[in-house]
Design a protein around this motif. Structure first.
Motif, PDB file in Angstrom:
ATOM      1  N   GLY A 102       0.815  -1.212   0.000  1.00  0.00           N
ATOM      2  CA  GLY A 102       0.000   0.000   0.000  1.00  0.00           C
ATOM      3  C   GLY A 102       0.846   1.257   0.000  1.00  0.00           C
ATOM      4  N   ASP A 103       1.962   1.246   0.720  1.00  0.00           N
ATOM      5  CA  ASP A 103       2.853   2.401   0.730  1.00  0.00           C
ATOM      6  C   ASP A 103       3.480   2.625  -0.638  1.00  0.00           C
ATOM      7  N   ALA A 104       3.834   1.543  -1.327  1.00  0.00           N
ATOM      8  CA  ALA A 104       4.379   1.680  -2.678  1.00  0.00           C
ATOM      9  C   ALA A 104       3.351   2.325  -3.601  1.00  0.00           C
ATOM     10  N   LEU A 105       2.089   1.937  -3.459  1.00  0.00           N
ATOM     11  CA  LEU A 105       1.028   2.538  -4.264  1.00  0.00           C
ATOM     12  C   LEU A 105       0.856   4.013  -3.934  1.00  0.00           C
ATOM     13  N   VAL A 106       0.940   4.358  -2.648  1.00  0.00           N
ATOM     14  CA  VAL A 106       0.834   5.765  -2.243  1.00  0.00           C
ATOM     15  C   VAL A 106       1.962   6.586  -2.854  1.00  0.00           C
ATOM     16  N   LEU A 107       3.172   6.074  -2.843  1.00  0.00           N
ATOM     17  CA  LEU A 107       4.315   6.796  -3.405  1.00  0.00           C
ATOM     18  C   LEU A 107       4.142   7.019  -4.904  1.00  0.00           C
TER      19      LEU A 107
END
Length: 413
Positions: A102-107
């Motif tokens: 999810g953090d990769a998607l946010v970035l």
């Protein structure tokens, strides 16, 4: 447009690719090794990554092997502050759930929506990055040496005040080789009082002193044998063993700081713009290398001098709301560059008549405190450095401080 986000971790990384609509195109879990880097390169190439049209990449770190691999290509790499990424995360989940994919998607979505608001990593030369590694390491070693020295001083105050009195007249007292040899020869004040002149002279010679040995040994013997308060014998011996352990750390820190300083002195003069940086008053090799380490040599990194000044924390910041307005110094800044600027301005006051006149004007006419006046001086000289580096000019005192130079010449006359 395709955007890539990488959630960095110690051993593995999560990768996410999104299109211009925010649709997730692909995600991968790669290892932090050559095989994982190849998977990342193949994934980017599969979705249209080329040298002419590279896919921008967002990641939460600005160093490491993964960044070194990404720097070898034409990618625009954006180092997103983890705090900023956490604020963006709330836009996609009000429940505050968190996961690495999810953090990769946010970035990736940060670049999709706000790439214009973030600065890509500068394209510094390899020599500039090498100087930055050495300068930052030397700065860290210097801070570490001072921290350990403070610990030793605090311990000596508890049971060994005669040592502090003996080393007080020496520059960098507790960091000097003479202090280390004497503290090893006499871990406690009781043992120090028993040292003979011959033993004291031998300790000074082992430390490398060549002049004034006899007079210095007499002074040290007088100080050690003066009337001082003492801890109980058993407590004193225990504190002596603790002090020996700290002394070992201090000696290692002093050696590291000196070795790294020599490395900086060898590497920095090879940099093409070293002559311009060193032409500024108050900038020696060590401070000049620290300034270069933080501003780099990518001339497109800062659009103007104002951006560099804000990055260094030299320019003031205004907070206004309604009829209230407050001008104060910046708290969010590059701390390394700000610290180097404090030392730079402090040295420039005595090295440049114009800088001294500017400092006195801020103190006398504007009522600034010492730190505020130095910060204003750093702000002005940083703008001058930006101009000189952009136009390949060395420092000129008459151009930098025309009013200060005239006042200085009038004072001399």
């Amino acid at each position: 447009m395709i955007y890539c986000g990488i959630d960095w971790a110690e051993r593995t990384h999560d990768v996410a690719l999104v299109d211009h609509c925010g649709q997730l195109l692909a995600k991968r879990h790669i290892t932090d090794d050559a095989a994982g880097y190849k998977i990342l390169m193949d994934l980017l190439a599969e979705y249209g990554d080329t040298e002419e049209n590279p896919i921008p990449v967002a990641i939460e770190t600005s160093r490491g092997l993964l960044l070194a691999v990404l720097r070898t290509g034409k990618w625009q790499v954006f180092a997103i502050n983890p705090m900023a990424a956490a604020r963006y995360r709330d836009r996609y989940s009000v429940s505050r759930k968190k996961s690495d994919p999810g953090d990769a998607l946010v970035l990736a979505n940060i670049l999709r929506t706000d790439m214009h608001a973030h600065r890509p990593l500068p394209q510094d030369s390899d020599l500039a990055r090498a100087v930055a590694v050495l300068a930052r390491a030397q700065q860290d070693a210097t801070w570490n040496r001072q921290q350990i020295s403070n610990q030793l001083r605090s311990l000596l105050r508890e049971y060994y005040p005669s040592a502090l009195a003996a080393f007080e007249s020496w520059r960098n007292g507790l960091c000097r080789p003479e202090a280390h040899e004497l503290l090893k020869a006499a871990p406690t004040p009781t043992r120090a009082a028993r040292l003979t002149r011959t033993q004291l002279q031998a300790a000074l010679k082992r430390a490398g002193r060549q002049r004034g040995i006899a007079a210095e040994s007499d002074r040290l013997q007088e100080v050690f044998r003066a009337d001082w308060a003492h801890q109980p014998l058993l407590v004193e011996e225990a504190l002596g063993k603790q002090r020996l352990a700290i002394l070992v750390q201090l000696q290692a820190a002093c050696t590291a700081a000196d070795d790294l300083a020599k490395a900086v002195e060898e590497a920095f003069p090879e940099y093409p713009d070293a002559e311009i940086i060193l032409s500024f008053p108050g900038l020696g090799v060590q401070i000049g290398a620290r300034v270069l380490a933080e501003i780099g040599d990518d001339r497109t990194r800062f659009a103007d001098a104002r951006g560099l000044k804000a990055y260094a924390g030299a320019s003031p910041i205004t907070r206004a709301s309604g009829k209230k307005s407050n001008i104060t110094r910046r708290w969010v800044k590059n701390d390394r560059l700000n610290h180097a600027g404090y030392l730079w301005a402090f040295s420039a006051i005595t090295a440049s008549p114009g800088a001294k006149a500017h400092y006195r004007k801020r103190r006398d006419d504007h009522g600034d405190w010492h730190a505020a006046a130095q910060r204003n001086l750093f702000n002005r000289m940083l703008g001058q450095l930006y101009h000189c580096l952009r136009h390949n000019h060395t420092y000129d005192e008459t151009v930098a401080f025309p009013d200060g130079s005239v006042a200085a010449r009038a004072a001399v006359a």
